[in-house]
Design a protein around this motif. Structure first.
Motif: not given
Length: 624
Positions: A470-481, A483-490
Protein backbone atom coordinates in the motif's frame (compact mmCIF):
# COMPACT_ATOMS: atom_id res chain seq x y z
CA UNK A 1 -23.65 -34.36 32.57
CA UNK A 2 -23.69 -34.09 36.35
CA UNK A 3 -20.71 -32.20 37.78
CA UNK A 4 -19.03 -33.15 41.02
CA UNK A 5 -17.88 -29.60 41.69
CA UNK A 6 -20.43 -27.53 43.60
CA UNK A 7 -20.30 -24.81 46.19
CA UNK A 8 -23.02 -25.34 48.78
CA UNK A 9 -25.17 -22.33 49.49
CA UNK A 10 -27.36 -21.38 52.44
CA UNK A 11 -30.66 -22.90 53.56
CA UNK A 12 -32.83 -20.91 51.18
CA UNK A 13 -35.31 -23.04 49.18
CA UNK A 14 -35.21 -23.55 45.43
CA UNK A 15 -38.51 -21.71 45.00
CA UNK A 16 -37.35 -18.52 46.72
CA UNK A 17 -34.00 -18.56 44.95
CA UNK A 18 -35.62 -18.99 41.55
CA UNK A 19 -38.19 -16.27 42.10
CA UNK A 20 -35.76 -13.66 43.43
CA UNK A 21 -34.57 -11.13 40.87
CA UNK A 22 -31.82 -9.48 42.88
CA UNK A 23 -28.24 -10.53 43.68
CA UNK A 24 -25.90 -11.87 41.00
CA UNK A 25 -27.25 -11.29 37.50
CA UNK A 26 -29.23 -14.32 36.35
CA UNK A 27 -28.10 -15.71 32.95
CA UNK A 28 -30.49 -15.06 30.07
CA UNK A 29 -30.92 -18.76 29.34
CA UNK A 30 -31.91 -19.33 32.95
CA UNK A 31 -34.74 -16.83 32.61
CA UNK A 32 -35.81 -18.27 29.26
CA UNK A 33 -36.21 -21.76 30.73
CA UNK A 34 -37.71 -20.55 33.98
CA UNK A 35 -40.43 -18.58 32.22
CA UNK A 36 -41.02 -20.83 29.21
CA UNK A 37 -40.78 -24.37 30.53
CA UNK A 38 -44.48 -24.68 31.28
CA UNK A 39 -45.75 -23.10 28.04
CA UNK A 40 -43.57 -24.60 25.28
CA UNK A 41 -43.28 -28.30 24.43
CA UNK A 42 -39.81 -28.01 22.86
CA UNK A 43 -36.52 -26.21 23.46
CA UNK A 44 -33.42 -26.41 21.27
CA UNK A 45 -30.50 -25.59 23.55
CA UNK A 46 -26.90 -25.04 22.46
CA UNK A 47 -23.77 -23.31 23.67
CA UNK A 48 -21.90 -23.67 26.93
CA UNK A 49 -23.78 -26.73 28.20
CA UNK A 50 -21.02 -28.55 30.10
CA UNK A 51 -20.10 -25.83 32.54
CA UNK A 52 -21.01 -24.59 36.02
CA UNK A 53 -23.51 -21.77 36.55
CA UNK A 54 -24.19 -19.40 39.46
CA UNK A 55 -27.29 -19.71 41.61
CA UNK A 56 -27.51 -16.88 44.12
CA UNK A 57 -28.39 -18.09 47.61
CA UNK A 58 -29.10 -16.21 50.80
CA UNK A 59 -25.57 -16.52 52.17
CA UNK A 60 -23.37 -17.32 49.19
CA UNK A 61 -23.45 -18.16 45.50
CA UNK A 62 -23.74 -21.84 44.56
CA UNK A 63 -22.14 -23.01 41.32
CA UNK A 64 -24.12 -25.88 39.88
CA UNK A 65 -24.13 -27.98 36.74
CA UNK A 66 -26.69 -27.53 33.96
CA UNK A 67 -28.50 -30.64 35.18
CA UNK A 68 -28.65 -29.35 38.76
CA UNK A 69 -29.93 -25.94 37.67
CA UNK A 70 -32.51 -27.54 35.38
CA UNK A 71 -33.86 -29.75 38.16
CA UNK A 72 -34.26 -26.75 40.46
CA UNK A 73 -36.22 -24.94 37.77
CA UNK A 74 -38.36 -28.01 37.10
CA UNK A 75 -38.98 -28.79 40.77
CA UNK A 76 -39.96 -25.18 41.50
CA UNK A 77 -42.61 -25.49 38.77
CA UNK A 78 -43.94 -28.78 40.22
CA UNK A 79 -42.55 -31.14 37.61
CA UNK A 80 -42.32 -34.64 38.99
CA UNK A 81 -39.11 -35.86 37.37
CA UNK A 82 -36.18 -34.96 35.13
CA UNK A 83 -35.29 -37.65 32.59
CA UNK A 84 -32.25 -37.77 30.30
CA UNK A 85 -31.45 -39.79 27.22
CA UNK A 86 -28.18 -40.15 25.34
CA UNK A 87 -26.52 -42.71 23.10
CA UNK A 88 -24.18 -44.04 25.76
CA UNK A 89 -26.29 -44.24 28.90
CA UNK A 90 -29.73 -44.65 27.41
CA UNK A 91 -32.63 -43.50 29.59
CA UNK A 92 -31.53 -41.93 32.87
CA UNK A 93 -33.23 -40.23 35.84
CA UNK A 94 -31.73 -37.24 37.62
CA UNK A 95 -30.15 -38.36 40.89
CA UNK A 96 -32.33 -36.15 43.11
CA UNK A 97 -35.63 -37.50 41.75
CA UNK A 98 -37.54 -40.06 43.84
CA UNK A 99 -38.69 -43.59 42.99
CA UNK A 100 -42.14 -42.46 41.84
CA UNK A 101 -40.65 -41.72 38.43
CA UNK A 102 -39.23 -45.23 38.13
CA UNK A 103 -42.63 -46.72 38.95
CA UNK A 104 -44.31 -44.40 36.44
CA UNK A 105 -42.15 -45.48 33.51
CA UNK A 106 -42.40 -49.14 34.55
CA UNK A 107 -46.14 -48.94 33.88
CA UNK A 108 -45.23 -47.95 30.30
CA UNK A 109 -42.89 -50.94 29.99
CA UNK A 110 -39.74 -48.81 30.27
CA UNK A 111 -36.73 -49.09 32.53
CA UNK A 112 -33.69 -46.97 33.30
CA UNK A 113 -30.76 -47.65 30.99
CA UNK A 114 -33.04 -48.60 28.12
CA UNK A 115 -31.74 -47.68 24.65
CA UNK A 116 -33.57 -47.20 21.36
CA UNK A 117 -31.86 -48.91 18.43
CA UNK A 118 -33.92 -47.21 15.71
CA UNK A 119 -35.64 -43.85 15.20
CA UNK A 120 -39.01 -45.60 15.45
CA UNK A 121 -38.07 -47.13 18.80
CA UNK A 122 -36.84 -43.79 20.06
CA UNK A 123 -40.04 -42.05 18.91
CA UNK A 124 -42.02 -44.60 20.94
CA UNK A 125 -39.78 -44.02 23.99
CA UNK A 126 -40.14 -40.25 23.63
CA UNK A 127 -43.92 -40.50 23.36
CA UNK A 128 -44.09 -42.73 26.45
CA UNK A 129 -42.00 -40.37 28.61
CA UNK A 130 -43.75 -37.16 27.56
CA UNK A 131 -47.25 -38.57 28.09
CA UNK A 132 -46.87 -40.09 31.54
CA UNK A 133 -50.15 -40.06 33.46
CA UNK A 134 -48.68 -39.71 36.97
CA UNK A 135 -47.21 -36.22 36.60
CA UNK A 136 -45.57 -33.95 34.02
CA UNK A 137 -41.82 -34.41 33.52
CA UNK A 138 -38.96 -32.68 31.75
CA UNK A 139 -37.22 -34.86 29.14
CA UNK A 140 -33.68 -33.89 28.08
CA UNK A 141 -32.24 -35.43 24.91
CA UNK A 142 -28.48 -35.05 25.25
CA UNK A 143 -26.11 -35.08 22.27
CA UNK A 144 -29.10 -34.74 19.95
CA UNK A 145 -26.81 -33.79 17.05
CA UNK A 146 -25.38 -37.32 17.07
CA UNK A 147 -28.55 -39.39 17.42
CA UNK A 148 -29.06 -41.66 14.42
CA UNK A 149 -26.71 -39.49 12.34
CA UNK A 150 -25.77 -42.48 10.16
CA UNK A 151 -29.42 -43.11 9.23
CA UNK A 152 -30.64 -41.75 5.86
CA UNK A 153 -33.23 -39.48 7.47
CA UNK A 154 -31.53 -39.08 10.85
CA UNK A 155 -33.92 -37.69 13.45
CA UNK A 156 -36.64 -36.64 11.02
CA UNK A 157 -38.96 -39.51 11.91
CA UNK A 158 -38.68 -38.68 15.61
CA UNK A 159 -39.08 -34.95 15.13
CA UNK A 160 -42.12 -35.24 12.85
CA UNK A 161 -44.01 -37.18 15.48
CA UNK A 162 -42.80 -34.93 18.31
CA UNK A 163 -43.79 -31.81 16.37
CA UNK A 164 -47.25 -33.18 15.55
CA UNK A 165 -47.91 -34.08 19.19
CA UNK A 166 -46.68 -30.69 20.41
CA UNK A 167 -48.91 -28.75 18.06
CA UNK A 168 -51.93 -30.78 19.10
CA UNK A 169 -51.18 -30.08 22.77
CA UNK A 170 -50.83 -26.36 22.11
CA UNK A 171 -54.15 -26.28 20.24
CA UNK A 172 -55.80 -28.13 23.13
CA UNK A 173 -54.28 -25.76 25.65
CA UNK A 174 -55.64 -22.80 23.71
CA UNK A 175 -59.27 -23.93 23.95
CA UNK A 176 -60.93 -21.98 26.70
CA UNK A 177 -63.57 -24.68 27.33
CA UNK A 178 -60.92 -27.27 28.21
CA UNK A 179 -58.70 -27.38 31.27
CA UNK A 180 -55.06 -26.67 30.50
CA UNK A 181 -53.03 -29.86 30.15
CA UNK A 182 -49.51 -29.44 31.63
CA UNK A 183 -46.79 -30.01 29.06
CA UNK A 184 -43.97 -32.48 29.55
CA UNK A 185 -41.43 -30.43 27.58
CA UNK A 186 -38.50 -31.88 25.65
CA UNK A 187 -35.11 -30.15 25.74
CA UNK A 188 -33.02 -31.02 22.68
CA UNK A 189 -29.34 -30.34 23.53
CA UNK A 190 -27.47 -29.72 20.28
CA UNK A 191 -23.88 -28.90 19.35
CA UNK A 192 -24.87 -25.91 17.25
CA UNK A 193 -28.13 -24.02 16.61
CA UNK A 194 -28.38 -25.30 13.02
CA UNK A 195 -28.19 -28.98 13.93
CA UNK A 196 -31.95 -29.45 14.03
CA UNK A 197 -33.84 -29.32 10.69
CA UNK A 198 -34.93 -25.88 9.59
CA UNK A 199 -38.53 -27.00 9.16
CA UNK A 200 -38.65 -28.01 12.82
CA UNK A 201 -37.12 -24.79 14.15
CA UNK A 202 -38.10 -21.83 11.99
CA UNK A 203 -41.56 -20.40 12.61
CA UNK A 204 -42.39 -23.11 15.14
CA UNK A 205 -44.32 -21.58 18.05
CA UNK A 206 -43.98 -24.85 19.92
CA UNK A 207 -40.19 -24.52 20.05
CA UNK A 208 -37.82 -21.94 21.47
CA UNK A 209 -34.11 -21.78 20.69
CA UNK A 210 -31.95 -21.06 23.74
CA UNK A 211 -28.24 -20.27 23.76
CA UNK A 212 -26.25 -20.87 26.93
CA UNK A 213 -23.59 -18.17 26.98
CA UNK A 214 -20.10 -18.26 28.44
CA UNK A 215 -19.76 -16.84 31.95
CA UNK A 216 -19.60 -13.05 32.13
CA UNK A 217 -17.16 -10.98 34.17
CA UNK A 218 -19.32 -11.02 37.30
CA UNK A 219 -19.70 -14.80 37.16
CA UNK A 220 -15.96 -15.30 36.74
CA UNK A 221 -15.21 -12.91 39.60
CA UNK A 222 -17.62 -14.70 41.92
CA UNK A 223 -16.24 -18.11 40.96
CA UNK A 224 -12.64 -16.94 41.44
CA UNK A 225 -13.50 -16.38 45.11
CA UNK A 226 -14.04 -20.11 45.51
CA UNK A 227 -10.64 -20.88 43.95
CA UNK A 228 -8.30 -18.47 45.72
CA UNK A 229 -7.43 -21.04 48.40
CA UNK A 230 -5.88 -23.33 45.76
CA UNK A 231 -3.03 -20.87 45.20
CA UNK A 232 0.03 -21.19 47.40
CA UNK A 233 -0.40 -17.83 49.12
CA UNK A 234 -4.19 -17.50 48.72
CA UNK A 235 -4.93 -17.81 52.43
CA UNK A 236 -2.39 -15.11 53.32
CA UNK A 237 -3.65 -12.30 51.09
CA UNK A 238 -5.17 -9.22 52.71
CA UNK A 239 -8.41 -7.72 51.41
CA UNK A 240 -6.73 -5.39 48.92
CA UNK A 241 -4.51 -8.13 47.53
CA UNK A 242 -7.48 -10.49 47.26
CA UNK A 243 -9.51 -7.97 45.26
CA UNK A 244 -6.56 -7.39 42.93
CA UNK A 245 -6.16 -11.13 42.37
CA UNK A 246 -9.89 -11.69 41.79
CA UNK A 247 -10.10 -8.86 39.27
CA UNK A 248 -7.04 -10.11 37.39
CA UNK A 249 -8.28 -13.71 37.33
CA UNK A 250 -11.74 -12.61 36.14
CA UNK A 251 -10.36 -10.33 33.42
CA UNK A 252 -7.70 -12.66 32.05
CA UNK A 253 -10.04 -15.65 31.95
CA UNK A 254 -12.29 -13.91 29.41
CA UNK A 255 -13.70 -16.51 27.02
CA UNK A 256 -13.06 -19.32 29.50
CA UNK A 257 -15.64 -21.56 31.15
CA UNK A 258 -15.88 -21.84 34.92
CA UNK A 259 -14.77 -25.45 34.59
CA UNK A 260 -11.72 -24.13 32.76
CA UNK A 261 -11.06 -21.66 35.58
CA UNK A 262 -11.17 -24.54 38.04
CA UNK A 263 -8.58 -26.39 35.95
CA UNK A 264 -6.35 -23.30 36.08
CA UNK A 265 -6.63 -23.27 39.87
CA UNK A 266 -5.89 -27.00 40.07
CA UNK A 267 -2.82 -26.49 37.88
CA UNK A 268 -1.68 -23.68 40.20
CA UNK A 269 -2.25 -25.94 43.21
CA UNK A 270 -0.26 -28.80 41.67
CA UNK A 271 2.60 -26.52 40.62
CA UNK A 272 2.63 -24.46 43.81
CA UNK A 273 1.96 -21.20 41.97
CA UNK A 274 1.12 -18.03 43.88
CA UNK A 275 -1.66 -15.55 43.17
CA UNK A 276 0.84 -13.23 41.49
CA UNK A 277 1.48 -15.99 38.92
CA UNK A 278 -2.14 -16.20 37.78
CA UNK A 279 -1.21 -15.01 34.27
CA UNK A 280 1.33 -17.81 33.99
CA UNK A 281 -1.26 -20.36 35.18
CA UNK A 282 -3.82 -19.21 32.58
CA UNK A 283 -1.19 -19.16 29.82
CA UNK A 284 -0.08 -22.70 30.70
CA UNK A 285 -3.67 -23.95 30.74
CA UNK A 286 -4.46 -22.44 27.34
CA UNK A 287 -1.27 -23.51 25.59
CA UNK A 288 -0.71 -26.79 27.38
CA UNK A 289 2.91 -26.11 28.27
CA UNK A 290 4.92 -24.23 30.89
CA UNK A 291 7.69 -23.71 28.37
CA UNK A 292 7.97 -20.02 27.48
CA UNK A 293 10.60 -19.09 24.88
CA UNK A 294 9.90 -15.41 25.50
CA UNK A 295 11.53 -15.77 28.90
CA UNK A 296 14.39 -17.90 27.63
CA UNK A 297 17.90 -16.58 28.43
CA UNK A 298 18.90 -17.74 24.94
CA UNK A 299 16.34 -15.41 23.31
CA UNK A 300 17.42 -12.50 25.49
CA UNK A 301 21.07 -13.19 24.68
CA UNK A 302 20.29 -13.20 20.95
CA UNK A 303 18.36 -9.96 21.32
CA UNK A 304 21.59 -8.31 22.49
CA UNK A 305 22.96 -9.07 19.00
CA UNK A 306 19.66 -8.55 17.20
CA UNK A 307 20.78 -5.56 15.15
CA UNK A 308 23.86 -7.40 13.92
CA UNK A 309 21.89 -10.56 13.09
CA UNK A 310 19.18 -8.73 11.16
CA UNK A 311 21.44 -6.32 9.25
CA UNK A 312 23.63 -9.22 8.12
CA UNK A 313 20.59 -10.80 6.52
CA UNK A 314 18.61 -7.74 5.40
CA UNK A 315 20.58 -5.18 3.39
CA UNK A 316 19.90 -1.47 3.15
CA UNK A 317 16.97 -1.28 5.59
CA UNK A 318 18.67 0.18 8.66
CA UNK A 319 15.75 2.50 9.53
CA UNK A 320 13.17 -0.28 9.20
CA UNK A 321 15.29 -2.61 11.33
CA UNK A 322 15.76 0.08 13.97
CA UNK A 323 12.01 0.58 14.39
CA UNK A 324 11.36 -3.16 14.24
CA UNK A 325 13.81 -3.72 17.09
CA UNK A 326 12.02 -1.16 19.26
CA UNK A 327 8.79 -3.13 18.89
CA UNK A 328 10.55 -6.48 19.33
CA UNK A 329 12.09 -5.35 22.61
CA UNK A 330 8.62 -4.48 23.91
CA UNK A 331 7.48 -7.96 22.91
CA UNK A 332 10.39 -9.75 24.58
CA UNK A 333 10.02 -7.91 27.89
CA UNK A 334 6.24 -8.32 27.80
CA UNK A 335 5.27 -4.66 27.57
CA UNK A 336 3.40 -4.74 24.26
CA UNK A 337 -0.08 -3.36 24.85
CA UNK A 338 0.71 -2.67 28.51
CA UNK A 339 -1.35 0.52 28.21
CA UNK A 340 -4.49 -1.58 27.65
CA UNK A 341 -6.49 -3.76 30.04
CA UNK A 342 -6.36 -6.81 27.75
CA UNK A 343 -2.60 -6.97 27.24
CA UNK A 344 -2.34 -10.57 28.51
CA UNK A 345 -4.67 -11.82 25.78
CA UNK A 346 -3.28 -9.84 22.88
CA UNK A 347 -0.41 -11.02 20.67
CA UNK A 348 3.13 -10.41 21.91
CA UNK A 349 3.49 -7.78 19.23
CA UNK A 350 2.06 -6.53 15.94
CA UNK A 351 4.14 -5.19 13.05
CA UNK A 352 2.94 -3.73 9.76
CA UNK A 353 5.70 -3.78 7.12
CA UNK A 354 4.99 -1.42 4.20
CA UNK A 355 7.04 -0.21 1.28
CA UNK A 356 8.24 -1.05 -2.23
CA UNK A 357 8.10 -4.59 -3.55
CA UNK A 358 11.11 -6.86 -3.26
CA UNK A 359 12.99 -4.85 -0.63
CA UNK A 360 13.02 -7.42 2.20
CA UNK A 361 9.68 -7.21 4.03
CA UNK A 362 8.98 -10.94 3.93
CA UNK A 363 12.64 -11.74 4.42
CA UNK A 364 12.80 -9.58 7.55
CA UNK A 365 9.78 -11.44 8.95
CA UNK A 366 11.64 -14.72 8.43
CA UNK A 367 14.81 -13.25 9.91
CA UNK A 368 12.87 -12.16 13.00
CA UNK A 369 11.51 -15.70 13.34
CA UNK A 370 15.01 -17.16 13.21
CA UNK A 371 16.22 -14.53 15.69
CA UNK A 372 13.47 -15.23 18.23
CA UNK A 373 12.87 -18.95 17.86
CA UNK A 374 16.00 -20.22 16.12
CA UNK A 375 14.05 -21.73 13.25
CA UNK A 376 12.53 -20.23 10.10
CA UNK A 377 9.86 -22.94 10.24
CA UNK A 378 8.29 -21.08 13.19
CA UNK A 379 7.20 -18.43 10.64
CA UNK A 380 3.66 -19.37 9.68
CA UNK A 381 3.11 -17.55 6.41
CA UNK A 382 -0.25 -16.94 4.78
CA UNK A 383 -0.15 -15.45 1.28
CA UNK A 384 -3.18 -13.15 1.21
CA UNK A 385 -3.32 -13.24 -2.59
CA UNK A 386 -4.81 -16.71 -2.07
CA UNK A 387 -7.61 -15.24 0.04
CA UNK A 388 -9.15 -12.72 -2.37
CA UNK A 389 -12.55 -14.42 -2.61
CA UNK A 390 -15.16 -14.07 0.12
CA UNK A 391 -15.46 -17.79 0.77
CA UNK A 392 -11.68 -18.16 1.06
CA UNK A 393 -12.07 -17.27 4.74
CA UNK A 394 -13.19 -20.88 5.14
CA UNK A 395 -9.58 -21.91 4.64
CA UNK A 396 -8.53 -19.85 7.65
CA UNK A 397 -11.33 -20.69 10.06
CA UNK A 398 -12.71 -23.91 8.54
CA UNK A 399 -15.59 -24.83 6.26
CA UNK A 400 -19.13 -24.53 7.69
CA UNK A 401 -20.82 -27.70 9.01
CA UNK A 402 -21.96 -29.94 6.19
CA UNK A 403 -19.38 -28.59 3.73
CA UNK A 404 -16.38 -30.49 2.43
CA UNK A 405 -13.39 -30.17 4.75
CA UNK A 406 -15.33 -29.09 7.85
CA UNK A 407 -13.77 -31.85 9.93
CA UNK A 408 -10.26 -30.55 9.11
CA UNK A 409 -10.88 -27.18 10.75
CA UNK A 410 -9.20 -23.91 9.77
CA UNK A 411 -5.60 -23.66 8.56
CA UNK A 412 -4.83 -20.70 10.81
CA UNK A 413 -6.31 -22.25 13.95
CA UNK A 414 -4.58 -25.57 13.25
CA UNK A 415 -1.26 -23.82 12.70
CA UNK A 416 -1.53 -22.00 16.03
CA UNK A 417 -2.39 -25.21 17.86
CA UNK A 418 0.77 -26.74 16.41
CA UNK A 419 3.05 -23.76 17.12
CA UNK A 420 1.63 -21.29 19.69
CA UNK A 421 5.10 -19.69 19.97
CA UNK A 422 5.67 -18.39 16.46
CA UNK A 423 5.60 -15.53 14.00
CA UNK A 424 2.33 -15.33 12.05
CA UNK A 425 2.92 -13.60 8.72
CA UNK A 426 0.05 -12.28 6.61
CA UNK A 427 1.79 -11.42 3.35
CA UNK A 428 0.38 -8.69 1.05
CA UNK A 429 -2.58 -8.09 3.35
CA UNK A 430 -4.25 -5.59 1.02
CA UNK A 431 -5.09 -8.45 -1.36
CA UNK A 432 -7.27 -10.24 1.21
CA UNK A 433 -11.05 -10.05 0.94
CA UNK A 434 -12.41 -7.36 3.31
CA UNK A 435 -14.36 -9.99 5.25
CA UNK A 436 -11.06 -11.50 6.38
CA UNK A 437 -10.23 -8.21 8.10
CA UNK A 438 -12.72 -9.17 10.83
CA UNK A 439 -10.50 -12.16 11.53
CA UNK A 440 -7.44 -9.90 11.86
CA UNK A 441 -9.33 -7.57 14.18
CA UNK A 442 -10.28 -10.44 16.47
CA UNK A 443 -6.70 -11.74 16.54
CA UNK A 444 -5.19 -8.35 17.38
CA UNK A 445 -7.89 -7.27 19.80
CA UNK A 446 -8.74 -10.49 21.63
CA UNK A 447 -5.71 -12.67 20.92
CA UNK A 448 -7.80 -15.68 20.00
CA UNK A 449 -9.65 -17.19 17.06
CA UNK A 450 -12.29 -19.93 16.99
CA UNK A 451 -12.78 -22.08 13.92
CA UNK A 452 -15.99 -23.57 12.55
CA UNK A 453 -15.62 -26.66 14.76
CA UNK A 454 -15.50 -24.53 17.91
CA UNK A 455 -11.76 -25.09 18.43
CA UNK A 456 -10.04 -21.98 19.80
CA UNK A 457 -6.43 -20.99 19.15
CA UNK A 458 -4.61 -18.34 21.17
CA UNK A 459 -2.20 -15.76 19.78
CA UNK A 460 -0.99 -14.39 23.12
CA UNK A 461 2.49 -15.86 22.58
CA UNK A 462 2.75 -15.07 18.87
CA UNK A 463 4.19 -12.13 16.98
CA UNK A 464 1.83 -11.03 14.19
CA UNK A 465 3.33 -9.39 11.09
CA UNK A 466 1.48 -7.90 8.13
CA UNK A 467 3.24 -6.93 4.90
CA UNK A 468 1.81 -4.63 2.28
CA UNK A 469 2.63 -2.63 -0.85
CA UNK A 470 0.00 0.00 0.00
CA UNK A 471 1.24 3.47 -0.84
CA UNK A 472 3.26 2.56 -3.92
CA UNK A 473 0.65 3.79 -6.40
CA UNK A 474 -0.71 7.33 -6.16
CA UNK A 475 -4.07 8.73 -7.22
CA UNK A 476 -2.56 11.03 -9.86
CA UNK A 477 -1.59 8.79 -12.80
CA UNK A 478 -0.45 11.74 -14.92
CA UNK A 479 2.86 12.12 -13.05
CA UNK A 480 5.67 9.69 -12.26
CA UNK A 481 3.80 6.90 -14.06
CA UNK A 482 1.24 7.03 -11.29
CA UNK A 483 3.82 6.24 -8.60
CA UNK A 484 3.28 7.73 -5.13
CA UNK A 485 6.91 7.24 -4.11
CA UNK A 486 10.06 7.22 -6.22
CA UNK A 487 13.60 5.91 -5.67
CA UNK A 488 14.78 9.54 -5.77
CA UNK A 489 12.72 10.37 -2.64
CA UNK A 490 14.49 10.63 0.70
CA UNK A 491 13.55 8.05 3.34
CA UNK A 492 11.74 10.63 5.50
CA UNK A 493 9.50 11.54 2.57
CA UNK A 494 8.89 7.89 1.67
CA UNK A 495 7.93 7.11 5.28
CA UNK A 496 5.50 10.03 5.43
CA UNK A 497 3.78 9.08 2.18
CA UNK A 498 3.57 5.38 3.02
CA UNK A 499 2.15 5.91 6.52
CA UNK A 500 -0.44 8.39 5.20
CA UNK A 501 -1.43 5.95 2.43
CA UNK A 502 -1.80 3.01 4.81
CA UNK A 503 -3.93 4.99 7.24
CA UNK A 504 -6.02 6.40 4.44
CA UNK A 505 -6.54 2.96 2.93
CA UNK A 506 -8.00 1.48 6.13
CA UNK A 507 -9.94 4.57 7.17
CA UNK A 508 -11.44 5.73 3.90
CA UNK A 509 -11.22 3.01 1.26
CA UNK A 510 -12.03 0.04 3.48
CA UNK A 511 -13.84 2.14 6.10
CA UNK A 512 -12.22 0.04 8.81
CA UNK A 513 -10.41 2.59 11.00
CA UNK A 514 -10.68 0.27 14.01
CA UNK A 515 -8.12 -2.11 12.48
CA UNK A 516 -5.71 0.76 11.89
CA UNK A 517 -6.24 1.88 15.49
CA UNK A 518 -5.21 -1.58 16.74
CA UNK A 519 -2.03 -1.52 14.65
CA UNK A 520 -1.30 1.93 16.07
CA UNK A 521 2.14 3.35 15.35
CA UNK A 522 3.63 -0.03 14.47
CA UNK A 523 3.89 0.74 10.75
CA UNK A 524 7.47 0.02 9.64
CA UNK A 525 8.40 1.69 6.34
CA UNK A 526 10.97 0.11 4.01
CA UNK A 527 13.21 2.08 1.68
CA UNK A 528 14.00 1.42 -1.97
CA UNK A 529 17.05 -0.68 -2.77
CA UNK A 530 19.81 1.76 -3.65
CA UNK A 531 23.19 1.43 -5.43
CA UNK A 532 25.46 0.23 -2.64
CA UNK A 533 22.74 -1.97 -1.20
CA UNK A 534 22.00 -3.54 -4.59
CA UNK A 535 25.65 -4.52 -4.89
CA UNK A 536 25.61 -6.10 -1.42
CA UNK A 537 22.46 -8.07 -2.26
CA UNK A 538 24.03 -9.23 -5.52
CA UNK A 539 27.14 -10.47 -3.70
CA UNK A 540 25.10 -12.23 -1.03
CA UNK A 541 22.91 -14.06 -3.56
CA UNK A 542 25.90 -15.02 -5.71
CA UNK A 543 27.63 -16.40 -2.63
CA UNK A 544 24.64 -18.64 -1.91
CA UNK A 545 24.53 -19.85 -5.52
CA UNK A 546 28.24 -20.77 -5.59
CA UNK A 547 27.94 -22.51 -2.21
CA UNK A 548 24.99 -24.54 -3.54
CA UNK A 549 27.01 -25.65 -6.59
CA UNK A 550 29.87 -26.67 -4.30
CA UNK A 551 27.52 -28.64 -2.03
CA UNK A 552 25.53 -30.32 -4.83
CA UNK A 553 28.29 -31.04 -7.36
CA UNK A 554 31.58 -30.68 -5.49
CA UNK A 555 32.66 -28.04 -8.02
CA UNK A 556 34.27 -24.71 -7.16
CA UNK A 557 33.18 -21.95 -9.55
CA UNK A 558 35.69 -19.16 -10.10
CA UNK A 559 34.49 -15.99 -11.85
CA UNK A 560 37.03 -13.74 -13.52
CA UNK A 561 36.93 -10.07 -12.36
CA UNK A 562 35.77 -8.76 -15.74
CA UNK A 563 33.06 -11.44 -15.97
CA UNK A 564 31.87 -10.62 -12.45
CA UNK A 565 31.74 -6.92 -13.31
CA UNK A 566 29.64 -7.56 -16.44
CA UNK A 567 27.35 -9.92 -14.55
CA UNK A 568 26.88 -7.37 -11.77
CA UNK A 569 25.98 -4.71 -14.32
CA UNK A 570 23.34 -6.96 -15.92
CA UNK A 571 21.76 -7.87 -12.61
CA UNK A 572 21.61 -4.55 -10.74
CA UNK A 573 20.90 -2.15 -13.58
CA UNK A 574 17.31 -1.67 -12.39
CA UNK A 575 16.82 -1.23 -8.61
CA UNK A 576 13.12 -0.55 -8.80
CA UNK A 577 12.14 -4.21 -8.48
CA UNK A 578 14.23 -4.56 -5.32
CA UNK A 579 16.12 -7.60 -4.12
CA UNK A 580 13.63 -9.97 -5.72
CA UNK A 581 14.34 -8.40 -9.10
CA UNK A 582 18.09 -8.84 -8.57
CA UNK A 583 17.55 -12.49 -7.66
CA UNK A 584 15.39 -13.02 -10.75
CA UNK A 585 18.06 -11.49 -13.02
CA UNK A 586 20.80 -13.61 -11.41
CA UNK A 587 18.67 -16.63 -12.27
CA UNK A 588 18.31 -15.51 -15.90
CA UNK A 589 21.87 -14.26 -16.48
CA UNK A 590 23.89 -16.71 -14.41
CA UNK A 591 22.06 -19.72 -12.93
CA UNK A 592 20.38 -20.79 -16.20
CA UNK A 593 23.51 -20.61 -18.40
CA UNK A 594 25.64 -22.08 -15.59
CA UNK A 595 23.25 -25.05 -15.41
CA UNK A 596 23.77 -25.68 -19.13
CA UNK A 597 27.56 -25.54 -18.74
CA UNK A 598 27.55 -27.88 -15.73
CA UNK A 599 25.33 -30.37 -17.57
CA UNK A 600 27.38 -30.29 -20.80
CA UNK A 601 30.90 -30.13 -19.33
CA UNK A 602 30.41 -32.16 -16.14
CA UNK A 603 33.54 -30.69 -14.49
CA UNK A 604 35.07 -32.67 -11.66
CA UNK A 605 36.45 -30.09 -9.23
CA UNK A 606 36.78 -26.60 -10.68
CA UNK A 607 35.37 -24.42 -13.44
CA UNK A 608 36.30 -20.87 -14.42
CA UNK A 609 33.81 -18.37 -15.85
CA UNK A 610 36.00 -16.20 -18.09
CA UNK A 611 33.32 -13.91 -19.53
CA UNK A 612 29.60 -13.13 -19.49
CA UNK A 613 27.98 -11.97 -22.71
CA UNK A 614 24.34 -11.18 -23.50
CA UNK A 615 23.44 -11.97 -27.12
CA UNK A 616 19.91 -11.26 -28.41
CA UNK A 617 18.48 -11.36 -24.92
CA UNK A 618 20.21 -14.63 -24.02
CA UNK A 619 23.21 -14.76 -21.69
CA UNK A 620 26.18 -16.95 -22.55
CA UNK A 621 29.06 -17.94 -20.27
CA UNK A 622 32.55 -18.58 -21.57
CA UNK A 623 33.80 -21.31 -19.23
CA UNK A 624 36.91 -23.37 -18.98
Amino acid sequence: MESKLTVVDGPETDETRLSRAGGLAVPVWFDELNSGLSIRPHFAISGNLRDLYPLDGSTKVAFLSFEQILWRIARAQKYGALFFYDLDGGLRLHSECDDRAVSAIAKRGLELGQRAATPAAFAELHRSITTLDAFPVVFVIDYTSHLFETRPHGMSEVLVEADRAARQMMIAAGRAEQAAVPFSPTLWLVDKPGDLPEWFVVGNDALREVSVELPNLEDRYAFAKTLIAKFADGARLDDTQSVTFLEQFALESDGMTLVGMNLVARLAENEGLTCSEISEAIRTHRLGTRRNPWRSPVMRSRMLRAEEILTNRIKGQDKAIEKTLEILLRSVVGLSGSQTSSRHNRPRGVLFFAGPTGVGKTELAKAITELLFGDDAACQRFDMSEFMEEDSINRLIGAPPGHTGHERGGELVNAMHKRPFSVVLFDEVEKAHPRILDTFLQIIDEGRLTDSRGSTAYFSEALVIFTSNIGMIGKDHSQNLGMNIMPSDQYVEIERKIVEAVRGYFRYELERPELMNRIGRNIVTFDFIRGGTASLIFSAIMGRVLETVRAEHGVDIEIAPDALRDLRRLCISDWFEGGRGIANRIESHFINPLSRELFNRQPEHRMIVRSVLEVEGKTQLDCG
